[in-house]
Design a protein around this motif. Structure first.
Motif, PDB file in Angstrom:
ATOM      1  N   GLY A  83       1.095  -1.285  -0.009  1.00 25.95           N
ATOM      2  CA  GLY A  83       0.026   0.092  -0.021  1.00 25.95           C
ATOM      3  C   GLY A  83       0.702   1.440  -0.017  1.00 25.95           C
ATOM      4  O   GLY A  83       0.703   2.107  -0.807  1.00 25.95           O
ATOM      5  N   ALA A  84       1.974   1.467   0.890  1.00 26.82           N
ATOM      6  CA  ALA A  84       2.621   2.393   1.220  1.00 26.82           C
ATOM      7  C   ALA A  84       3.459   2.827  -0.439  1.00 26.82           C
ATOM      8  O   ALA A  84       3.475   3.905  -0.937  1.00 26.82           O
ATOM      9  CB  ALA A  84       3.739   2.235   2.128  1.00 26.82           C
ATOM     10  N   LEU A  85       3.855   1.580  -0.982  1.00 34.03           N
ATOM     11  CA  LEU A  85       4.684   1.967  -2.284  1.00 34.03           C
ATOM     12  C   LEU A  85       3.756   2.239  -3.474  1.00 34.03           C
ATOM     13  O   LEU A  85       3.919   2.981  -4.535  1.00 34.03           O
ATOM     14  CB  LEU A  85       5.425   0.721  -2.722  1.00 34.03           C
ATOM     15  N   ALA A  86       2.411   1.688  -3.356  1.00 30.07           N
ATOM     16  CA  ALA A  86       1.461   1.923  -4.471  1.00 30.07           C
ATOM     17  C   ALA A  86       1.112   3.587  -4.348  1.00 30.07           C
ATOM     18  O   ALA A  86       0.988   4.397  -5.238  1.00 30.07           O
ATOM     19  CB  ALA A  86       0.255   0.911  -4.138  1.00 30.07           C
ATOM     20  N   ASP A  87       1.015   4.013  -3.154  1.00 27.75           N
ATOM     21  CA  ASP A  87       0.824   5.531  -2.891  1.00 27.75           C
ATOM     22  C   ASP A  87       2.093   6.296  -3.580  1.00 27.75           C
ATOM     23  O   ASP A  87       1.561   7.420  -3.949  1.00 27.75           O
ATOM     24  CB  ASP A  87       0.601   5.776  -1.331  1.00 27.75           C
ATOM     25  N   SER A 228       9.872   9.424   2.343  1.00 30.39           N
ATOM     26  CA  SER A 228       9.809   8.634   3.688  1.00 30.39           C
ATOM     27  C   SER A 228       8.672   8.870   4.573  1.00 30.39           C
ATOM     28  O   SER A 228       8.015   8.043   5.293  1.00 30.39           O
ATOM     29  CB  SER A 228      11.175   9.376   4.699  1.00 30.39           C
ATOM     30  N   GLU A 229       8.085  10.019   4.171  1.00 33.55           N
ATOM     31  CA  GLU A 229       6.625  10.195   4.850  1.00 33.55           C
ATOM     32  C   GLU A 229       5.721   9.433   4.354  1.00 33.55           C
ATOM     33  O   GLU A 229       4.728   9.145   4.954  1.00 33.55           O
ATOM     34  CB  GLU A 229       6.311  11.816   4.606  1.00 33.55           C
ATOM     35  N   VAL A 230       5.585   9.124   2.791  1.00 29.96           N
ATOM     36  CA  VAL A 230       4.668   8.124   2.467  1.00 29.96           C
ATOM     37  C   VAL A 230       4.957   6.808   2.741  1.00 29.96           C
ATOM     38  O   VAL A 230       3.855   6.112   3.149  1.00 29.96           O
ATOM     39  CB  VAL A 230       4.930   8.307   0.845  1.00 29.96           C
ATOM     40  N   GLY A 374      -3.663   4.577  -0.082  1.00 34.95           N
ATOM     41  CA  GLY A 374      -2.631   3.498  -0.031  1.00 34.95           C
ATOM     42  C   GLY A 374      -2.365   3.126   1.390  1.00 34.95           C
ATOM     43  O   GLY A 374      -1.918   1.791   1.626  1.00 34.95           O
ATOM     44  N   ALA A 375      -2.099   4.265   2.253  1.00 36.34           N
ATOM     45  CA  ALA A 375      -1.535   4.120   3.661  1.00 36.34           C
ATOM     46  C   ALA A 375      -2.587   3.445   4.324  1.00 36.34           C
ATOM     47  O   ALA A 375      -2.232   2.544   5.090  1.00 36.34           O
ATOM     48  CB  ALA A 375      -1.487   5.506   4.228  1.00 36.34           C
ATOM     49  N   ALA A 376      -3.879   3.878   4.041  1.00 33.88           N
ATOM     50  CA  ALA A 376      -4.871   2.925   4.856  1.00 33.88           C
ATOM     51  C   ALA A 376      -5.127   1.424   4.457  1.00 33.88           C
ATOM     52  O   ALA A 376      -5.285   0.641   5.135  1.00 33.88           O
ATOM     53  CB  ALA A 376      -6.334   3.634   4.522  1.00 33.88           C
ATOM     54  N   MET A 377      -4.707   1.343   3.169  1.00 30.75           N
ATOM     55  CA  MET A 377      -4.935   0.032   2.638  1.00 30.75           C
ATOM     56  C   MET A 377      -3.616  -0.680   3.124  1.00 30.75           C
ATOM     57  O   MET A 377      -3.639  -2.098   3.253  1.00 30.75           O
ATOM     58  CB  MET A 377      -4.970  -0.084   1.043  1.00 30.75           C
ATOM     59  N   ALA A 378      -2.566  -0.082   3.473  1.00 31.19           N
ATOM     60  CA  ALA A 378      -1.270  -0.752   3.915  1.00 31.19           C
ATOM     61  C   ALA A 378      -1.492  -1.297   5.382  1.00 31.19           C
ATOM     62  O   ALA A 378      -1.189  -2.582   5.538  1.00 31.19           O
ATOM     63  CB  ALA A 378      -0.025   0.337   3.997  1.00 31.19           C
ATOM     64  N   MET A 379      -2.418  -0.528   6.246  1.00 31.07           N
ATOM     65  CA  MET A 379      -2.641  -0.956   7.435  1.00 31.07           C
ATOM     66  C   MET A 379      -3.756  -2.154   7.323  1.00 31.07           C
ATOM     67  O   MET A 379      -3.640  -3.040   8.063  1.00 31.07           O
ATOM     68  CB  MET A 379      -3.148   0.095   8.271  1.00 31.07           C
ATOM     69  N   TYR A 380      -4.692  -2.056   6.362  1.00 38.04           N
ATOM     70  CA  TYR A 380      -5.668  -3.188   6.313  1.00 38.04           C
ATOM     71  C   TYR A 380      -4.880  -4.336   5.760  1.00 38.04           C
ATOM     72  O   TYR A 380      -5.252  -5.465   6.341  1.00 38.04           O
ATOM     73  CB  TYR A 380      -6.700  -2.947   5.063  1.00 38.04           C
ATOM     74  N   THR A 381      -4.010  -4.409   4.938  1.00 36.16           N
ATOM     75  CA  THR A 381      -3.479  -5.730   4.295  1.00 36.16           C
ATOM     76  C   THR A 381      -2.557  -5.934   5.421  1.00 36.16           C
ATOM     77  O   THR A 381      -2.226  -7.389   5.466  1.00 36.16           O
ATOM     78  CB  THR A 381      -2.739  -5.589   3.273  1.00 36.16           C
ATOM     79  N   THR A 382      -1.900  -5.336   6.075  1.00 35.16           N
ATOM     80  CA  THR A 382      -0.824  -5.704   7.479  1.00 35.16           C
ATOM     81  C   THR A 382      -1.704  -6.585   8.508  1.00 35.16           C
ATOM     82  O   THR A 382      -1.238  -7.504   8.830  1.00 35.16           O
ATOM     83  CB  THR A 382      -0.170  -4.575   7.827  1.00 35.16           C
ATOM     84  N   ALA A 383      -2.934  -5.853   8.627  1.00 39.07           N
ATOM     85  CA  ALA A 383      -3.913  -6.546   9.596  1.00 39.07           C
ATOM     86  C   ALA A 383      -4.215  -8.119   8.978  1.00 39.07           C
ATOM     87  O   ALA A 383      -4.404  -8.918   9.718  1.00 39.07           O
ATOM     88  CB  ALA A 383      -5.087  -5.798   9.947  1.00 39.07           C
TER      89      ALA A 383
END
Length: 451
Positions: A83-87, A228-230, A374-383
């Motif tokens: 998610g982070a890299l997609a963002d 880094s922020e993304v 992307g950041a939100a989906m990063a946490m979703y997929t991490t969960a």
């Protein structure tokens, strides 16, 4: 987002049948690509552990559980990075990266097995674990960036039909045919893994050349943020936005009982209750099949009835009831009886179906913070990856103290906590609200329509 997107609006002229059922027409080949890619990824799912044990011999066999555990860690890390890299770079480039990692390290892994190198097997299998999450979950970000919000639930549901349809379902079925075709035994398994590389490549090519939608080719994060922020935005969002943290926890709880039951139930069903290993394996197949069939249905229901409402009553309450049924019904019927087995099978299938009630969480999370999908989906997929750890950890901690019954009721208590947290996860599902947020930079804390 940093650039103009082609975000669709539900009901606009020129919609195709696929659009109306929740699959964005512009991404249709990507959905098929995910199905074939994940089929290739799932070919080894039912034989990789014993295959490595045999291939590595007495010296390496004790390390196989550690090798697989480290692979799971790689999957967890890649689930966040997708998610982070997609963002940061756009979903399309991340999908390419995931494909290249998968193929390069799969070839290296097979070579490492052939020379009996424990160190190389460890390294290459760990690295290959980054492959499929980067490919598949980056596409999930793309789906959320393109699909109309009013149909996001159905779109996420169809994604999981493809994802779980490939891993483990079609992948396992492919192995059933391919192993004897390539000579059976260890030779057939090696041939099947080489063939899986072809499936993964075919899935990637379908997505790469078939999807021409422009949104996924560009950066999705706000243009003013540094790399880094993304990359760290998912973690920062979780600490800064309580609703993102609660969404993360709800998704973490979602499938944790599934993985916990897969630890305690095999011995109970096969040995204690006398139905044998083959019937336990059949039970797991049917439970998974029920889940796959209802992923899209609950996504569509969420779009019409409300995402939060669907998760609360079908995902949380339904899964809790199904979990209790899957545990208690087998103990209430005559052990080893045919009719008792089929009643128990039906109880387990209820649990599998109700798990699909959590599908709208994949639409809720990005809607909470629309500027950081992307950041939100990063946490979703991490969960989603973390659920494996939580499920097995509950068993490890609770079983010695309270036994299997205590494990089951601990999972029910976790579902109860998810029920409470959903009160704060309501979002406006309308396309109009999404367009207003896009034009004003709103954070998603809007009127709670259709919750």
């Amino acid at each position: 987002m940093s650039a103009t997107t082609t975000k669709a609006v539900a009901g606009e002229p020129g919609e195709s049948w696929l659009d109306r059922i929740g699959i964005p027409h512009s991404l249709r080949w990507g959905f098929l690509g995910v199905l074939i890619f994940m089929t290739g990824n799932g070919v080894e799912s039912n034989f990789i552990a014993p295959h490595m044990t045999q291939a590595l011999g007495e010296a390496g066999a004790p390390l196989v559980p550690t090798i697989i555990a480290m692979y799971s860690l790689a999957v967890l890390l890649a689930s966040y990075l997708s998610g982070a890299l997609a963002d940061l770079f756009g979903p399309r480039r991340v999908m390419l990266l995931g494909f290249l990692i998968w193929v390069v390290f799969e070839v290296a892994f097979l070579w490492s097995l052939s020379i009996d190198s424990v160190v190389m097997v460890f390294v290459t299998y760990f690295m290959r674990g980054f492959g499929f999450p980067l490919f598949a979950f980056a596409f999930l970000v793309w789906i959320n960036a393109v699909s109309p919000r009013s149909r996001n639930g159905a779109a996420v549901g169809w994604f999981y039909v493809m994802f779980t349809g490939g891993l483990p379902t079609l992948g396992s079925l492919f192995a059933v045919v391919s192993i004897p075709f390539f000579g059976g035994g260890s030779t057939g398994e090696v041939g099947s893994m080489w063939a899986s590389t072809g499936l993964v490549t075919l899935g990637f090519l379908l997505a790469w050349f078939g999807v021409r939608e422009p949104t996924g080719r560009q950066r999705l994060a706000p243009s003013g943020e540094s790399a880094s922020e993304v990359i760290t935005s998912g973690l920062r969002l979780t600490f800064r936005e309580p609703r993102v943290a609660m969404g993360f926890l709800v998704r973490l709880i979602n499938t944790a009982p599934e993985f916990g039951m897969f630890v305690i139930l095999p011995a109970v069903i096969a040995d204690d209750l006398g139905w044998g290993q083959s019937r336990w394996l059949l039970m797991t197949t049917v439970v998974y099949a029920g889940n796959i069939l209802f992923n899209a249905a609950f996504g569509t229901l969420g779009d019409r009835w409300g995402w939060t409402r669907t998760v609360r009553w079908f995902g949380v309450v339904g899964s809790a009831v199904g979990l209790l049924a899957w545990w208690y019904v087998p103990h209430m019927v005559p052990a080893g009886s045919d009719w008792g087995y089929f009643v128990s099978l039906a109880a387990g299938t209820v649990f599998g179906i109700m798990l699909a009630g959590f599908v709208p969480m994949g639409a809720i999370m990005p809607a909470l913070v629309p500027e950081h999908k992307g950041a939100a989906m990063a946490m979703y997929t991490t969960a989603a990856g973390g659920a494996i750890f939580l499920g097995t950890a509950v068993v490890a901690v609770v079983q010695p103290l309270l036994g299997n019954v205590g494990v089951v009721w601990t999972f029910v208590a976790l579902y109860a906590s998810a029920f409470v947290m959903l009160h704060w996860l309501k979002v406006d599902q309308s396309d109009e609200a999404e367009m207003a947020e896009a034009s004003s930079g709103h954070t998603g804390e809007v009127a709670y329509g259709n919750a």
